[in-house]
Enzyme design. Structure first.
Site, PDB file in Angstrom:
ATOM      1  N   THR A 309       3.901   4.755  -9.309  1.00  0.00           N
ATOM      2  CA  THR A 309       2.692   5.362 -10.388  1.00  0.00           C
ATOM      3  C   THR A 309       1.887   4.270 -10.320  1.00  0.00           C
ATOM      4  O   THR A 309       0.454   4.631 -10.847  1.00  0.00           O
ATOM      5  CB  THR A 309       3.119   5.536 -11.730  1.00  0.00           C
ATOM      6  N   GLU A 310       1.737   2.923  -9.925  1.00  0.00           N
ATOM      7  CA  GLU A 310       0.760   1.930 -10.227  1.00  0.00           C
ATOM      8  C   GLU A 310       0.925   0.879  -9.220  1.00  0.00           C
ATOM      9  O   GLU A 310       0.663  -0.375  -9.403  1.00  0.00           O
ATOM     10  CB  GLU A 310       0.819   1.240 -11.528  1.00  0.00           C
ATOM     11  N   LEU A 311       0.846   1.509  -8.015  1.00  0.00           N
ATOM     12  CA  LEU A 311       1.160   0.422  -6.764  1.00  0.00           C
ATOM     13  C   LEU A 311       0.150  -0.417  -6.448  1.00  0.00           C
ATOM     14  O   LEU A 311      -1.113  -0.139  -6.263  1.00  0.00           O
ATOM     15  CB  LEU A 311       1.527   1.552  -5.442  1.00  0.00           C
TER      16      LEU A 311
END
Length: 400
Positions: A309-311
């Site tokens: 989700t927040e790479l």
């Protein structure tokens, strides 16, 4: 005249054929876009409020990505700063632009211990027109030997007056979820319903929930209730639990990963309508990728979908998803970008192997200068939106 044209064409060809990384052709003109490379496998996303961007940045969003996550504007405090006031202007504009440009939207986030206004937890709240900034006296120098206040102490110090009762706090949370998730029903495909509930440093034998905010005022059941209210507000939305470092310890089933498994099993047992789990994916050059793959497998074994989700993968220093980590050397050697490309490629090979359970892979930002890890060069594009070696590595991994 002929000589001038030849010289001009030569200069242009050299400029267009060069990159600051000296790693061959990473020009996007000759490459698939990210969303083209992974079409039919999983959605490729980015994160930004889409406010104050240049035309080039907006073009990059709609060209490279399937879906956008608002980086800040839908978090509880920005969108609901006072009990009787909501700020919908920025999220409304973001959702509308996305609709017009073929980009889907993911909601972030409904319940979080951070960026949540103190009024949620105060027994008595003034009206907006009565609200004033608290008066603070002059600050003296901080005693370097004084113990640093804990997050729990800082949170409690932000609460004015008596703390709200459990029932009052829950009523406020339900109203918030029903209002925000209900407003974007049909416009947002899913929500990070609860964000970062698990504290750092546990041994994995308990859920290790944080000891302040919603977990102090309400308790563990707040997670299950939040999921049920989100489902009531939008029956068709995907509903996720989202957290950082929850892959750590997966191979040995210990630490934060073990705590996350206990938490998710409880939510399922209590009937929370949870669709999946978001592994944030704030990683660095030496992250344990075996833990990443094992975590995906473990979450899938619970019947849950998975998203990254927040790479981002920092090219210097380390990165955990928490603030205050080692930022590394700001003069980044060229070999770090090659190592970064290798890490990204191995990650996307893992994602491809598990594309049957992975719904989304979202990069947390648009470029190295539109990133919360600015200075660590953690994304696929530099500040001029030029593709780095990591971009080509990610594209190459799509063929595995």
């Amino acid at each position: 005249m002929i000589t001038r044209h030849l010289i001009t064409n030569f200069i242009l060809s050299v400029a267009l054929g060069s990159t600051v990384y000296g790693q061959g052709n990473t020009n996007t003109a000759s490459q698939k876009t990210l969303k083209e490379a992974y079409a039919g496998k999983f959605l490729i996303g980015t994160a930004n409020d889409l406010r104050g961007l240049s035309e080039a940045e907006l073009t990059s969003v709609k060209t490279q990505y399937d879906i956008n996550t608002p980086e800040n504007c839908m978090k509880p405090q920005p969108i609901h700063p006072f009990e009787d006031k909501y700020n919908f202007e920025t999220p409304d504009a973001m959702v509308e632009w996305s609709k017009q440009n073929g980009v889907q939207t993911w909601g972030h986030t409904l319940v979080w211990h951070a960026q949540t206004a103190p009024w949620f937890f105060q027994a008595v709240n003034p009206k907006v027109e009565e609200s004033v900034e608290p008066v603070r006296g002059p600050r003296g120098p901080r005693d370097p030997n004084a113990p640093r206040p804990s997050m729990s102490e800082m949170w409690r110090n932000s609460i004015q007056g008596e703390m709200a009762s459990k029932d009052v706090a829950l009523a406020r949370l339900k109203d918030h979820i029903m209002t925000v998730a209900g407003r974007y029903k049909g416009s947002i495909i899913g929500w990070d319903v609860v964000n970062e509930s698990i504290a750092d440093g546990g041994d994995g034998t308990t859920e290790n929930l944080r000891d302040f905010s919603w977990y102090k005022v309400v308790g563990p059941e707040v997670l299950t209730l939040a999921f049920k209210w989100a489902r009531e507000a939008d029956p068709n939305a995907q509903l996720y639990y989202n957290d950082y470092n929850i892959e750590q310890g997966a191979v040995e089933n210990k630490g934060k990963h073990a705590s996350s498994m206990l938490l998710l099993k409880r939510l399922i047992a209590e009937g929370a309508p949870i669709t999946g789990v978001g592994i944030q994916g704030h990683w660095h050059l030496d992250s344990n990728l075996a833990d990443v793959e094992k975590a995906i497998e473990n979450y899938a074994s619970l019947g849950l979908r998975v998203a990254i989700t927040e790479l981002d993968v920092t090219a210097t220093g380390n990165n955990s998803g928490a603030f205050g980590v080692n930022q590394g050397d700001r003069t980044i050697p060229a070999e770090n970008y090659q190592k970064q490309a290798e890490v990204y490629k191995e990650l996307f090979k893992i994602f491809m192997r598990h594309s049957d359970v992975i719904d989304r892979v979202t990069f947390w930002g648009i470029s190295d200068t539109r990133s919360w890890r600015r200075g660590q060069d953690a994304l696929l594009f530099d500040g001029q939106l030029q593709p780095k070696p990591a971009f080509k590595a990610v594209i190459d991994a799509s063929s595995n």
